[in-house]
Structures are given as C-alpha cells and as structure tokens.
Motif scaffolding. Structure first.
Motif, PDB file in Angstrom:
ATOM      1  N   GLU A   1      35.842  47.339  34.647  1.00 58.73           N
ATOM      2  CA  GLU A   1      35.267  46.095  34.134  1.00 58.73           C
ATOM      3  C   GLU A   1      36.051  44.883  34.629  1.00 58.73           C
ATOM      4  N   TRP A   2      37.332  45.074  34.949  1.00 57.99           N
ATOM      5  CA  TRP A   2      38.099  43.960  35.520  1.00 57.99           C
ATOM      6  C   TRP A   2      37.500  43.552  36.865  1.00 57.99           C
ATOM      7  N   PHE A   3      37.131  44.565  37.664  1.00 56.03           N
ATOM      8  CA  PHE A   3      36.529  44.266  38.963  1.00 56.03           C
ATOM      9  C   PHE A   3      35.162  43.598  38.805  1.00 56.03           C
ATOM     10  N   ARG A   4      34.374  44.057  37.847  1.00 52.42           N
ATOM     11  CA  ARG A   4      33.060  43.457  37.613  1.00 52.42           C
ATOM     12  C   ARG A   4      33.208  41.986  37.202  1.00 52.42           C
ATOM     13  N   THR A   5      34.201  41.734  36.347  1.00 51.06           N
ATOM     14  CA  THR A   5      34.474  40.359  35.928  1.00 51.06           C
ATOM     15  C   THR A   5      34.964  39.516  37.100  1.00 51.06           C
ATOM     16  N   PHE A   6      35.853  40.091  37.903  1.00 55.34           N
ATOM     17  CA  PHE A   6      36.365  39.394  39.090  1.00 55.34           C
ATOM     18  C   PHE A   6      35.224  38.993  40.027  1.00 55.34           C
ATOM     19  N   ILE A   7      34.292  39.899  40.272  1.00 53.35           N
ATOM     20  CA  ILE A   7      33.161  39.602  41.158  1.00 53.35           C
ATOM     21  C   ILE A   7      32.291  38.502  40.571  1.00 53.35           C
ATOM     22  N   ALA A   8      32.077  38.536  39.253  1.00 50.09           N
ATOM     23  CA  ALA A   8      31.259  37.508  38.601  1.00 50.09           C
ATOM     24  C   ALA A   8      31.911  36.134  38.728  1.00 50.09           C
ATOM     25  N   ILE A   9      33.218  36.059  38.558  1.00 50.08           N
ATOM     26  CA  ILE A   9      33.928  34.781  38.726  1.00 50.08           C
ATOM     27  C   ILE A   9      33.821  34.308  40.169  1.00 50.08           C
ATOM     28  N   TYR A  10      34.015  35.214  41.100  1.00 51.33           N
ATOM     29  CA  TYR A  10      33.966  34.889  42.533  1.00 51.33           C
ATOM     30  C   TYR A  10      32.597  34.320  42.895  1.00 51.33           C
ATOM     31  N   GLU A  11      31.527  34.928  42.376  1.00 53.44           N
ATOM     32  CA  GLU A  11      30.173  34.549  42.781  1.00 53.44           C
ATOM     33  C   GLU A  11      29.630  33.349  42.016  1.00 53.44           C
TER      34      GLU A  11
ATOM     35  N   GLY B   1      37.189  36.573  26.925  1.00 50.56           N
ATOM     36  CA  GLY B   1      37.191  37.940  27.451  1.00 50.56           C
ATOM     37  C   GLY B   1      37.276  37.957  28.965  1.00 50.56           C
ATOM     38  N   VAL B   2      36.576  37.002  29.618  1.00 51.79           N
ATOM     39  CA  VAL B   2      36.629  36.888  31.076  1.00 51.79           C
ATOM     40  C   VAL B   2      38.049  36.547  31.515  1.00 51.79           C
ATOM     41  N   SER B   3      38.652  35.583  30.828  1.00 50.29           N
ATOM     42  CA  SER B   3      40.027  35.184  31.159  1.00 50.29           C
ATOM     43  C   SER B   3      40.993  36.340  30.984  1.00 50.29           C
ATOM     44  N   LEU B   4      40.769  37.121  29.941  1.00 50.18           N
ATOM     45  CA  LEU B   4      41.646  38.270  29.671  1.00 50.18           C
ATOM     46  C   LEU B   4      41.543  39.297  30.800  1.00 50.18           C
ATOM     47  N   HIS B   5      40.320  39.585  31.246  1.00 48.41           N
ATOM     48  CA  HIS B   5      40.122  40.557  32.334  1.00 48.41           C
ATOM     49  C   HIS B   5      40.770  40.072  33.630  1.00 48.41           C
ATOM     50  N   LEU B   6      40.581  38.799  33.930  1.00 50.98           N
ATOM     51  CA  LEU B   6      41.160  38.254  35.159  1.00 50.98           C
ATOM     52  C   LEU B   6      42.685  38.320  35.107  1.00 50.98           C
ATOM     53  N   GLY B   7      43.253  37.946  33.969  1.00 51.40           N
ATOM     54  CA  GLY B   7      44.705  37.995  33.825  1.00 51.40           C
ATOM     55  C   GLY B   7      45.245  39.403  33.991  1.00 51.40           C
TER      56      GLY B   7
END
Length: 302
Positions: A5-15, A32-38
């Motif tokens: 899910e960290w990767f899924r969040t990373f891709i969503a931020i990137y796009e 939650g997004v910030s937590l995953h990215l961190g």
C-alpha cells in the motif's frame, strides 16, 4: 517487509502531484497518505519528493522508483480486478474484450439486463487474447483463433467484408463496369468516390483491396470518423463508399439506407469466435453473454 500500500500511495502522489489529490484518488485520509509516504521514505532511505506549497515534485530517486514499481503495481491491480466480487451481494465481475463496433452492435443494448457486473475492454485481438491467457479477461470476441492450450475457441457466426455505398450514391456506372469485370475501370471509378474510414484501423480496406486487386489501396479516405458504426450512420444520410463487416450494415441495408455495392471477386469472410479459458469459474455468466451474441447475430441474418 515493505507494505504494498505504500507503493500504491507513492504512485498516487506521483501522478496527482499533491497529497490531497492522492488521498481523494485512494479514498483515504490525507494524514494516512502522509504516513505511508513517510514510512516508504524511511524504508528506502531516500527522499522521494520535494515538497512545495502547491505540488509534490518527485526527486531523481522518486522518478527511478516510480519507473520500477508502476508496471508491477498495475499488474497486481489487474489481478485484483480478476478476483474481485461485489462486497454487498457477492456478484461476480466478468471482463470481456472486443472491438468497439461489435460491442455497440451486440451487447450494448442488453448490458443493463445482465444479473452480474461486466467490464468491457475495447482492445485489438492480439492484445485481447494475451489478456485472456493472463487471466485479465474472461471472454474475448475475436475473428482470430490462437493455438493456446488453455483457451477454448467456439465459432458462433461469420462476418463478410463487403463494399457498401450510401443511399444517395449513384452506382449505376459501377454496376455496368462490374458486369464487364474490368478491374482497371473499377479502380478508376472507386478512386473517384467519397470514401469513409476510421482512425488508425483500415485493416478491412487493405485486406479487401489486396484480395481483389492484388495491391494496397493507393488513395486516402475523405472522411475519417471514430469507428465503423459511425461510418454506417454517415452513409445512411449521404453518398459515399466504405469497406465494412456486413453484420454492421444489415439493418440499414434492409431499410434501404445503405447499398451492398460489391462482395468482391473473392469473398473475404471471417469466423467470429468466443474465446474463453478452460475450466473458468464463470461459465454460467459467460454463457448468458454468449446467448446475447448468438441471438443478435441470428436476427441479423434473417
């Protein structure tokens, strides 16, 4: 171990370019997004984004990571779709691949009556059959038959590739030339006509020309429209010609809005196949879709 899910969040931020946009696309909270990215930055040991007041700008390390994980996550999401069921009523989702025109002519009028979920993908035959073998699609409507051991092919109808003309086209001269079977005069007459084609998909025209004249068409279409059903709608109100599968035109030919101009010296005909994996879990649902196609094609041939 890394959380996918960290990767899924990373891709969503990137796009999306923002934490808010990523949160909205994933239907999660921004914290939650910030937590995953961190967590992902801590795990990789690299800063993945430069944070500005308006956008999240990927670092060079972030770009490299995106290129590495994007395709893998997409494939995992495709796999998820294959096995996903509706959480409320356990309704299966059937993924069907076909060309747009076939869908519009056959399944589109009936899709809302199906007692299960359907995802239709407009795709070329080669890609569709590859997706079927991978498990991304459950059923493919194809005019080509492969040799895969785990795929069943069943012919259910035929399509004949024919030359048609709009209702207002004066075809008397062509009829006389055709009676003489003078190929050069036929070519000259055809090149003088108004031609309709589709964007990027002129396979039927090329095959028809090669089969009957032993050469490739050396002219360009006057009007390029999105798909073959658009050509049918254009021709019924105008003069002009096109090469099309006959089943798309049968109703308008029956009404007198389109003329069958020529089937060719050598008839160009393709079988239409149902392609599906052997031992599929969705045989009942696929059977219902197949019956719609068989009914529609049978009615069209009458």
């Amino acid at each position: 171990m890394v959380n996918l899910e960290w990767f899924r969040t990373f891709i969503a931020i990137y796009e999306t370019g923002t934490l808010t946009g990523a949160a909205q696309s994933l239907y999660v909270s921004q914290p939650g997004v910030s937590l995953h990215l961190g967590a992902l930055e801590t795990y990789t040991g690299y800063k993945l984004f430069d944070r500005s007041s308006r956008r999240m700008v990927p670092t060079e390390r972030g770009k490299v990571l995106y290129n590495h994980v994007k395709d893998a996550i997409t494939k995992l999401e495709d796999a998820e779709q294959c096995f996903k069921k509706n959480a409320l009523n356990n309704t299966p989702t059937i993924h069907v691949g076909m060309c747009m025109e076939t869908f519009q002519y056959t399944l589109e009028p009936y899709i809302s009556s199906m007692p299960f979920d359907i995802v239709v993908k407009f795709v070329e035959y080669t890609e569709a059959l590859a997706d079927l073998e991978k498990g991304i699609l459950d059923l493919v409507i194809s005019s080509q038959k492969g040799s895969e051991k785990n795929i069943d092919y069943r012919a259910f109808s035929k399509e004949r590739i024919v030359l048609v003309a709009g209702r207002d086209t004066d075809t008397s001269a062509f009829d006389e030339i055709l009676a003489r079977k003078d190929k050069q005069e036929m070519l000259q007459w055809l090149k003088q006509q108004v031609w309709y084609g589709t964007t990027g998909d002129m396979e039927h025209l090329r095959k028809f020309w090669q089969t009957n004249f032993k050469k490739h068409p050396d002219f360009k279409c006057n009007y390029i429209v999105p798909n073959k059903t658009s050509i049918v709608r254009c021709l019924r109100n105008a003069s002009g010609v096109s090469v099309l599968p006959d089943f798309l035109c049968r109703e308008e030919m029956y009404k007198g809005n389109i003329k069958l101009l020529w089937e060719g010296f050598n008839v160009l005909e393709n079988n239409l196949y149902f392609a599906m994996r052997k031992n599929t879990l969705y045989s009942d649902e696929i059977g219902q879709i197949q019956r719609v196609f068989e009914h529609k094609m049978t009615v069209a041939e009458v």
